[in-house]
Design a protein around this motif. Structure first.
Motif, short mmCIF file in Angstrom:
data_model
loop_
_atom_site.label_atom_id
_atom_site.label_comp_id
_atom_site.label_asym_id
_atom_site.label_seq_id
_atom_site.Cartn_x
_atom_site.Cartn_y
_atom_site.Cartn_z
N SER A 1 8.84 -25.85 33.55
CA SER A 1 8.12 -26.21 32.34
C SER A 1 6.86 -25.36 32.16
O SER A 1 6.59 -24.85 31.07
CB SER A 1 7.75 -27.70 32.39
N VAL A 2 6.09 -25.19 33.23
CA VAL A 2 4.87 -24.38 33.18
C VAL A 2 5.22 -22.93 32.86
O VAL A 2 4.58 -22.28 32.03
CB VAL A 2 4.08 -24.48 34.50
N PHE A 3 6.25 -22.40 33.50
CA PHE A 3 6.64 -21.01 33.30
C PHE A 3 7.11 -20.78 31.86
O PHE A 3 6.71 -19.81 31.21
CB PHE A 3 7.72 -20.61 34.30
N ILE A 4 7.94 -21.68 31.35
CA ILE A 4 8.43 -21.54 29.98
C ILE A 4 7.28 -21.64 28.98
O ILE A 4 7.20 -20.88 28.02
CB ILE A 4 9.54 -22.57 29.69
N ARG A 5 6.38 -22.58 29.22
CA ARG A 5 5.22 -22.73 28.33
C ARG A 5 4.40 -21.44 28.31
O ARG A 5 3.94 -20.99 27.27
CB ARG A 5 4.35 -23.90 28.77
N TRP A 6 4.20 -20.83 29.47
CA TRP A 6 3.45 -19.57 29.55
C TRP A 6 4.17 -18.47 28.78
O TRP A 6 3.55 -17.73 28.02
CB TRP A 6 3.26 -19.16 31.00
N ILE A 7 5.48 -18.38 28.95
CA ILE A 7 6.26 -17.37 28.23
C ILE A 7 6.10 -17.55 26.73
O ILE A 7 5.84 -16.60 25.99
CB ILE A 7 7.77 -17.46 28.60
N GLU A 8 6.23 -18.78 26.28
CA GLU A 8 6.15 -19.06 24.84
C GLU A 8 4.75 -18.84 24.27
O GLU A 8 4.59 -18.27 23.20
CB GLU A 8 6.59 -20.51 24.56
N GLU A 9 3.73 -19.29 24.98
CA GLU A 9 2.37 -19.23 24.46
C GLU A 9 1.68 -17.90 24.69
O GLU A 9 1.12 -17.31 23.76
CB GLU A 9 1.52 -20.36 25.06
N LEU B 1 2.93 -14.93 25.92
CA LEU B 1 3.66 -13.71 25.58
C LEU B 1 4.17 -13.74 24.15
O LEU B 1 4.81 -12.81 23.70
CB LEU B 1 4.82 -13.49 26.56
N ASP B 2 3.93 -14.84 23.46
CA ASP B 2 4.33 -14.99 22.06
C ASP B 2 5.83 -14.76 21.86
O ASP B 2 6.26 -14.06 20.95
CB ASP B 2 3.51 -14.05 21.17
N ILE B 3 6.62 -15.33 22.78
CA ILE B 3 8.07 -15.25 22.69
C ILE B 3 8.54 -16.46 21.86
O ILE B 3 8.17 -17.59 22.16
CB ILE B 3 8.72 -15.30 24.09
N PRO B 4 9.34 -16.25 20.84
CA PRO B 4 9.80 -17.37 20.01
C PRO B 4 10.59 -18.40 20.82
O PRO B 4 11.36 -18.05 21.71
CB PRO B 4 10.70 -16.70 18.97
N VAL B 5 10.37 -19.65 20.49
CA VAL B 5 11.09 -20.75 21.14
C VAL B 5 12.58 -20.55 20.95
O VAL B 5 13.04 -20.22 19.87
CB VAL B 5 10.63 -22.11 20.56
N GLY B 6 13.33 -20.74 22.04
CA GLY B 6 14.78 -20.60 21.97
C GLY B 6 15.27 -19.19 22.23
O GLY B 6 16.47 -18.95 22.32
N SER B 7 14.35 -18.22 22.39
CA SER B 7 14.76 -16.84 22.67
C SER B 7 15.12 -16.70 24.14
O SER B 7 14.67 -17.44 24.99
CB SER B 7 13.61 -15.87 22.34
#
Length: 111
Positions: A87-95, A97-103
């Motif tokens: 959860s923490v890693f995905i949140r970091w990726i999304e926030e 690195l500005d990676i779109p959710v679901g990518s």
């Protein structure tokens, strides 16, 4: 400093008086080692030993007590809640690195 941003939200259940290395720095060492192709704790520890100055200068780790030992890394990885870490890693990726959710993000350089 990357490590504070990435792993500061991971719960650390270790006894405070026994802790010499922050969980954030341990996990950043592990992530760098795995990203470099290491597949074992021994390999990750050897990577960190060879790249200690890079970890300090480029990644921004302070490592006030030097590198964590093999046993410390093993214990920290063993106590982690995988779902929380994910959860923490995905949140970091999304926030961060500005990676779109679901990518999908390729971490190993492959498509």
């Amino acid at each position: 400093m990357v490590e504070g941003i990435l792993f500061e939200q991971v719960e650390d259940s270790r006894q405070d008086w026994k802790v010499k290395h922050s969980i954030s720095e341990i996990l950043m060492v592990v992530m760098c080692g795995v990203s470099a192709g290491e597949r074992s704790i021994y390999g990750i520890r050897e990577f960190a030993r060879l790249k200690e100055q890079w970890l300090r200068d480029v990644i921004g780790l302070k490592l006030p007590n030097g590198l964590p030992s093999y046993d410390t890394v093993r214990r920290v990885l063993g106590m982690l809640d995988p779902k929380q870490f994910q959860s923490v890693f995905i949140r970091w990726i999304e926030e961060e690195l500005d990676i779109p959710v679901g990518s999908y993000v390729s971490l190993d350089g492959k498509v």
